[in-house]
Enzyme design. Structure first.
Site, PDB file in Angstrom:
ATOM      1  N   HIS A   1       0.817  -1.217   0.000  1.00 45.85           N
ATOM      2  CA  HIS A   1       0.000   0.000   0.000  1.00 45.85           C
ATOM      3  C   HIS A   1       0.847   1.263   0.000  1.00 45.85           C
ATOM      4  CE1 HIS A   1       0.305  -0.256   4.543  1.00 45.85           C
ATOM      5  NE2 HIS A   1       0.379   1.052   4.389  1.00 45.85           N
TER       6      HIS A   1
ATOM      7  N   SER B   1       4.487   2.250   7.943  1.00 44.60           N
ATOM      8  CA  SER B   1       4.154   1.162   7.022  1.00 44.60           C
ATOM      9  C   SER B   1       5.383   0.633   6.294  1.00 44.60           C
ATOM     10  CB  SER B   1       3.144   1.642   5.980  1.00 44.60           C
ATOM     11  OG  SER B   1       1.856   1.728   6.520  1.00 44.60           O
TER      12      SER B   1
ATOM     13  N   ASP C   1       0.030  -7.768   1.679  1.00 43.38           N
ATOM     14  CA  ASP C   1       0.494  -6.377   1.662  1.00 43.38           C
ATOM     15  C   ASP C   1       2.023  -6.300   1.671  1.00 43.38           C
ATOM     16  OD1 ASP C   1       0.522  -3.618   1.754  1.00 43.38           O
ATOM     17  OD2 ASP C   1      -0.013  -3.487   3.884  1.00 43.38           O
TER      18      ASP C   1
END
Length: 286
Positions: A85, A235, A138
């Protein structure tokens, strides 16, 4: 279904200063966050964890914090794993190959300095099986234009590794939000957490809520009472246990909230889908 609370930074709007970067989704911490850490964390020198790297684009995120917007982990001299992402158009504003200055920063504890090295990304590969509703799969792979220094690589935990066992002490690293309120760190931080039972995240994130926890593809980690967690801007950064990376910062509900642990991409699942062994060597034909 509402989009999961992924933990990349949002691209600032035109005319907004880089210092005013906004989380991709609203987040808050129900537990008090320590002023000195990720959320409930502590400062760390990147020389102690040289495989922890920052993803950077000054063109998209300004120069105040070296253009940092996500984290990553070096698993080979020219190979970095990060979250899928992080490379979405929602974050970058365009496909990654159209970002003119996409780089990986290594060896830089304080993003306000020019220490370490900035290495151009030669190629990016995003898992085509990434599901942006559940956040399963992810992960993405960045290939660097030149190798990182010797020793700046961490081992990966394969399937069945005891590092994935519930109760195992683990550490998450990043330059993200320290409070859940948009207070982004300039200096690398770490938080001591535990691998938590899959059942805890399955109860916290059932299908149809903020996201779907899938034990085969994800790792549940944090503290049962909250207070220590990754957050926006972290992230793609590493979750490390027993000297091996077991997860990548992926998503969660808020930051450091009791009953809402952090969810990480399971490295063993990424290895399986990539056809890699634990040293990052491919066994796929061609």
């Amino acid at each position: 279904m509402r989009r999961p609370s992924v933990r990349a930074l949002a691209r600032p709007l035109a005319g907004v200063a880089a210092a005013a970067l906004i989380p991709l989704v609203p987040a808050f911490s129900a537990a008090p966050a320590a002023a000195e850490g990720i959320v409930g964390g502590f400062p760390v020198d990147v020389t102690d964890v040289p495989w922890t790297v920052a993803l950077s684009s000054r063109d998209r995120f300004g120069g105040t914090r070296s253009g940092q917007f996500c984290g990553g982990v070096a698993v080979g001299p020219t190979t970095v794993l990060t979250a899928a992402h992080c490379l979405e158009e929602d974050v970058l504003g365009s496909p990654p190959h159209e970002v003119p200055d996409l780089k990986v920063i290594a060896g830089r504890t304080d993003l306000r300095t020019d220490h370490g090295q900035e290495v151009a990304v030669r190629e990016s590969w995003v898992n085509p099986g990434y599901d942006d509703v559940s956040n399963s799969g992810d992960f993405a792979v960045l290939t660097l234009a030149e190798p990182l220094p010797p020793g700046a690589v961490v081992a990966m935990a394969g399937a069945g590794d005891p590092a994935y066992a519930a109760g195992t002490a683990a550490t998450v690293y990043g330059w993200g939000d320290v409070s859940g309120q948009g207070d982004y760190a300039d200096v690398l931080r770490a938080a001591s957490v535990q691998v938590l039972p899959d059942t805890l995240c399955e109860r916290a994130y059932p299908a149809g809520g903020d996201g779907s926890y899938l034990a085969e593809a994800m790792v549940c980690a944090g503290r049962r009472l909250g207070g220590r967690d990754a957050c926006q801007g972290d992230s793609g950064g590493p979750l490390v246990a027993r000297g091996r990376v077991i997860g990548l910062v992926s998503w969660g509900s808020g930051c450091g909230r009791s009953g809402s642990p952090g969810v990480y991409t399971r490295i063993s699942d990424a290895l399986r889908k990539l056809g890699w062994d634990r040293a990052g060597h491919s066994h796929m034909a061609g």
